[in-house]
Design a protein around this motif. Structure first.
Motif, PDB file in Angstrom:
ATOM      1  N   VAL A 103       2.883   5.116  -6.501  1.00 18.13           N
ATOM      2  CA  VAL A 103       2.365   3.720  -6.746  1.00 18.13           C
ATOM      3  C   VAL A 103       3.533   2.732  -7.119  1.00 18.13           C
ATOM      4  CG1 VAL A 103       0.616   2.062  -7.648  1.00 18.13           C
ATOM      5  CG2 VAL A 103       0.058   4.350  -7.050  1.00 18.13           C
ATOM      6  N   ASP A 104       3.833   1.563  -6.742  1.00 22.54           N
ATOM      7  CA  ASP A 104       4.671   0.652  -7.341  1.00 22.54           C
ATOM      8  C   ASP A 104       3.943  -0.576  -7.970  1.00 22.54           C
ATOM      9  OD1 ASP A 104       6.436  -1.357  -7.772  1.00 22.54           O
ATOM     10  OD2 ASP A 104       7.245  -1.133  -6.026  1.00 22.54           O
ATOM     11  N   ILE A 109      -1.472  -5.255  -4.103  1.00 24.86           N
ATOM     12  CA  ILE A 109      -2.443  -4.276  -3.625  1.00 24.86           C
ATOM     13  C   ILE A 109      -2.735  -4.263  -2.070  1.00 24.86           C
ATOM     14  CG2 ILE A 109      -4.460  -5.956  -4.027  1.00 24.86           C
ATOM     15  CD1 ILE A 109      -4.364  -2.383  -5.241  1.00 24.86           C
ATOM     16  N   GLU A 110      -2.305  -5.325  -1.378  1.00 24.33           N
ATOM     17  CA  GLU A 110      -2.406  -5.214   0.096  1.00 24.33           C
ATOM     18  C   GLU A 110      -1.668  -4.094   0.699  1.00 24.33           C
ATOM     19  OE1 GLU A 110      -3.027  -7.161   3.922  1.00 24.33           O
ATOM     20  OE2 GLU A 110      -4.019  -7.457   1.924  1.00 24.33           O
ATOM     21  N   ARG A 111      -0.542  -3.688   0.184  1.00 28.56           N
ATOM     22  CA  ARG A 111       0.108  -2.668   0.582  1.00 28.56           C
ATOM     23  C   ARG A 111      -0.702  -1.234   0.471  1.00 28.56           C
ATOM     24  NH1 ARG A 111       5.621  -0.339  -2.419  1.00 28.56           N
ATOM     25  NH2 ARG A 111       6.272  -2.437  -1.436  1.00 28.56           N
ATOM     26  N   TYR A 112      -1.608  -1.090  -0.152  1.00 28.28           N
ATOM     27  CA  TYR A 112      -2.368   0.078  -0.666  1.00 28.28           C
ATOM     28  C   TYR A 112      -4.000   0.052   0.010  1.00 28.28           C
ATOM     29  CZ  TYR A 112       1.364   0.999  -3.582  1.00 28.28           C
ATOM     30  OH  TYR A 112       2.638   0.922  -4.133  1.00 28.28           O
ATOM     31  N   LEU A 113      -4.369  -1.270   0.122  1.00 31.26           N
ATOM     32  CA  LEU A 113      -5.563  -1.640   0.459  1.00 31.26           C
ATOM     33  C   LEU A 113      -5.819  -2.768   1.474  1.00 31.26           C
ATOM     34  CD1 LEU A 113      -7.586  -1.118  -2.904  1.00 31.26           C
ATOM     35  CD2 LEU A 113      -7.581   0.554  -1.032  1.00 31.26           C
ATOM     36  N   PRO A 114      -5.184  -2.448   2.512  1.00 31.77           N
ATOM     37  CA  PRO A 114      -4.859  -3.719   3.227  1.00 31.77           C
ATOM     38  C   PRO A 114      -6.064  -4.528   3.830  1.00 31.77           C
ATOM     39  CG  PRO A 114      -4.411  -1.707   4.754  1.00 31.77           C
ATOM     40  CD  PRO A 114      -4.787  -1.149   3.111  1.00 31.77           C
ATOM     41  N   GLY A 115      -6.071  -5.770   3.735  1.00 31.15           N
ATOM     42  CA  GLY A 115      -7.166  -6.542   4.425  1.00 31.15           C
ATOM     43  C   GLY A 115      -8.475  -6.539   3.316  1.00 31.15           C
ATOM     44  N   ASP A 123      -6.571 -13.302  -2.689  1.00 32.23           N
ATOM     45  CA  ASP A 123      -5.498 -12.679  -1.392  1.00 32.23           C
ATOM     46  C   ASP A 123      -4.474 -11.597  -2.079  1.00 32.23           C
ATOM     47  OD1 ASP A 123      -3.716 -12.240   0.607  1.00 32.23           O
ATOM     48  OD2 ASP A 123      -3.385 -14.279   1.059  1.00 32.23           O
ATOM     49  N   GLY A 124      -5.191 -10.396  -1.619  1.00 31.14           N
ATOM     50  CA  GLY A 124      -4.463  -9.172  -1.863  1.00 31.14           C
ATOM     51  C   GLY A 124      -2.914  -9.095  -1.596  1.00 31.14           C
ATOM     52  N   ARG A 125      -2.482  -9.912  -0.821  1.00 26.30           N
ATOM     53  CA  ARG A 125      -0.943 -10.160  -0.659  1.00 26.30           C
ATOM     54  C   ARG A 125      -0.313 -10.773  -1.758  1.00 26.30           C
ATOM     55  NH1 ARG A 125      -1.809 -12.888   5.395  1.00 26.30           N
ATOM     56  NH2 ARG A 125      -3.515 -13.812   3.841  1.00 26.30           N
ATOM     57  N   GLU A 126      -1.159 -11.363  -2.711  1.00 27.74           N
ATOM     58  CA  GLU A 126      -0.306 -12.096  -3.655  1.00 27.74           C
ATOM     59  C   GLU A 126      -0.602 -11.344  -5.213  1.00 27.74           C
ATOM     60  OE1 GLU A 126      -1.781 -16.209  -3.904  1.00 27.74           O
ATOM     61  OE2 GLU A 126      -0.997 -16.459  -1.727  1.00 27.74           O
ATOM     62  N   ILE A 127      -1.625 -10.326  -5.073  1.00 25.07           N
ATOM     63  CA  ILE A 127      -2.060  -9.825  -6.399  1.00 25.07           C
ATOM     64  C   ILE A 127      -1.401  -8.327  -6.534  1.00 25.07           C
ATOM     65  CG2 ILE A 127      -3.949  -8.800  -7.644  1.00 25.07           C
ATOM     66  CD1 ILE A 127      -5.616 -10.889  -5.961  1.00 25.07           C
ATOM     67  N   LEU A 194      -7.823   2.044  -5.392  1.00 21.66           N
ATOM     68  CA  LEU A 194      -6.330   2.276  -5.172  1.00 21.66           C
ATOM     69  C   LEU A 194      -6.054   3.879  -5.311  1.00 21.66           C
ATOM     70  CD1 LEU A 194      -3.114   1.923  -5.000  1.00 21.66           C
ATOM     71  CD2 LEU A 194      -3.279   1.203  -7.422  1.00 21.66           C
ATOM     72  N   ILE A 195      -6.516   4.390  -6.574  1.00 23.90           N
ATOM     73  CA  ILE A 195      -6.450   5.696  -6.762  1.00 23.90           C
ATOM     74  C   ILE A 195      -6.826   6.947  -5.787  1.00 23.90           C
ATOM     75  CG2 ILE A 195      -7.258   7.773  -8.275  1.00 23.90           C
ATOM     76  CD1 ILE A 195      -7.221   5.680 -10.570  1.00 23.90           C
ATOM     77  N   GLU A 196      -8.269   6.272  -5.179  1.00 23.85           N
ATOM     78  CA  GLU A 196      -8.541   7.136  -3.838  1.00 23.85           C
ATOM     79  C   GLU A 196      -7.773   7.174  -2.754  1.00 23.85           C
ATOM     80  OE1 GLU A 196     -13.596   7.300  -5.321  1.00 23.85           O
ATOM     81  OE2 GLU A 196     -12.952   5.997  -3.514  1.00 23.85           O
ATOM     82  N   LYS A 197      -7.228   5.830  -2.514  1.00 22.09           N
ATOM     83  CA  LYS A 197      -6.404   5.654  -1.355  1.00 22.09           C
ATOM     84  C   LYS A 197      -5.091   6.546  -1.428  1.00 22.09           C
ATOM     85  CE  LYS A 197      -5.335   3.919   2.807  1.00 22.09           C
ATOM     86  NZ  LYS A 197      -5.112   2.629   3.069  1.00 22.09           N
ATOM     87  N   VAL A 198      -4.571   6.721  -2.492  1.00 26.56           N
ATOM     88  CA  VAL A 198      -3.308   7.325  -2.738  1.00 26.56           C
ATOM     89  C   VAL A 198      -3.384   8.775  -3.149  1.00 26.56           C
ATOM     90  CG1 VAL A 198      -1.577   7.551  -4.228  1.00 26.56           C
ATOM     91  CG2 VAL A 198      -2.055   5.197  -3.796  1.00 26.56           C
TER      92      VAL A 198
END
Length: 372
Positions: A103-104, A109-115, A123-127, A194-198
């Motif tokens: 994780v970076d 957060i969009e990188r890991y949980l897109p959309g 907006d997850g692209r900014e957070i 995030l933890i679950e996705k990774v």
């Protein structure tokens, strides 16, 4: 471990002598005993428990009742719901994943949980992940918008993480990510996802495998949908209106809080966890430094928030690192100093505690960590 119990000054003191150390129930922790006595005798709190630990051993102090119907005291070694103290466990797992390069912290957060994070300016692209862990995402608080009434009316209802997140995303963002502070459970719902996705596994499994088992925290659990609390435990109470008789809300479905607040623990376990965390045994140096980069929150007591960890000034000088937590039935504060002292204080009334209860909790933690 040797144990001795004495009734002193209106509070019950259980001395836990470990590793050759001893603690005196007769002369030690007078300030802590008095703080707990005032919580239960003056602040309207049914019961209170505290465990303070240093390099010589640990002392448990209990006051009031754990069961109003039976009139029985708070049991020694009690388990209880820890509410938002869960956030420190969740943040620690995320930071372990950062240390492993999975994780970076500064990635969106969009990188890991897109959309997933969209709507009303959110907006997850900014957070970034760092924004989430530090409550600087601008996301509205899902708990605030769900309302205590909903949780009280349906205490056994299962709630999905995305349902919890929906209460937040239905409202406009509060500020541009990184430009303010707002404590929001939605941040840690996302951290759990995030933890679950990774990892590809339930977040609770990651907590158990990475934290509970290595530290031998046998009294700590991630309950999922289980409504009960393993014995021994006090009953948990709440008030929805001032002056109301406390209502028993011991049995709830903790999915209402999920990765932001569902866990159950004991005071000795929390002390061991915070000692290990602050002592550098759970995170690599870079991630621990990031976690402890605390910034002002506007709290009148001067508390600052890092990444799932609070820095709280002590009246006797110095500071402690920890977290507080509220959930239906229980309110908790736990933390540790870098000097090797830890304390956890719990009361079995939330929400609906008086201002005196809130002040008394902080006073008890201060008394425990400052010593007599």
């Amino acid at each position: 471990m040797m144990r001795s119990t004495k009734a002193v000054g209106g509070a019950l003191v259980l001395v836990l002598a470990a590793g050759g150390g001893t603690a005196s129930a007769d002369t030690g922790h007078a300030g802590l005993r008095d703080a707990l006595r005032r919580l239960t005798a003056e602040a309207g709190t049914p019961g209170a428990l505290a465990v303070v630990r240093d390099r010589t051993g640990a002392t448990e102090v209990r006051s009031g009742v754990g069961d109003l119907r039976r009139g029985t005291p708070v049991p020694p070694g009690s388990r209880f719901r820890i509410g938002s103290v869960t956030k420190t466990f969740t943040a620690t797992v995320v930071l372990q994943l950062v240390g492993e390069g999975r994780v970076d912290l500064d990635a969106p957060i969009e990188r890991y949980l897109p959309g997933l994070v969209r709507g009303n300016g959110n907006d997850g692209r900014e957070i970034t992940v760092r924004h989430l862990l530090g409550h600087r995402s601008g996301l509205p608080d899902n708990v605030e918008h769900m309302g205590i009434g909903e949780a009280v009316e349906h205490p056994l209802k299962h709630r999905e993480p995305r349902e919890l997140l929906g209460y937040s995303l239905a409202h406009p963002r509060l500020f541009k990510p990184g430009e303010g502070y707002k404590y929001s459970g939605a941040n840690y719902v996302l951290a759990g996802l995030l933890i679950e996705k990774v990892t590809g596994r339930p977040y609770g499994e990651a907590v158990r495998r990475r934290l509970l088992r290595p530290l031998d925290l046998r009294g700590t659990s991630v309950p999922g949908d289980r409504a009960g609390i393993p014995a021994p435990h006090p009953r948990g109470y709440l008030r929805t209106t001032p002056g109301e008789q406390p209502r028993d809300y011991t049995r709830i479905n903790p999915s209402v809080a999920w990765a932001a607040g569902e866990m159950i623990s004991t005071a000795p376990d929390l002390n061991r966890f915070f000692a290990a965390l602050v002592g550098g045994r759970l995170l690599r140096p870079a991630e621990l430094r990031a976690m402890k980069q605390a910034r002002p929150t506007g709290n009148p007591g001067g508390a600052e928030y890092g990444l799932g960890l609070m820095r709280v000034p002590l009246a006797c000088g110095g500071e402690y690192w920890g977290h507080s937590g509220d959930i239906l039935g229980f309110s908790t504060i736990a933390g540790a100093t870098t000097g090797g002292r830890q304390a956890t204080v719990m009361v079995n009334l939330a929400p609906g505690g008086t201002q005196a209860q809130k002040d008394g909790l902080r006073a008890a933690v201060t008394a425990a960590l400052c010593g007599d």
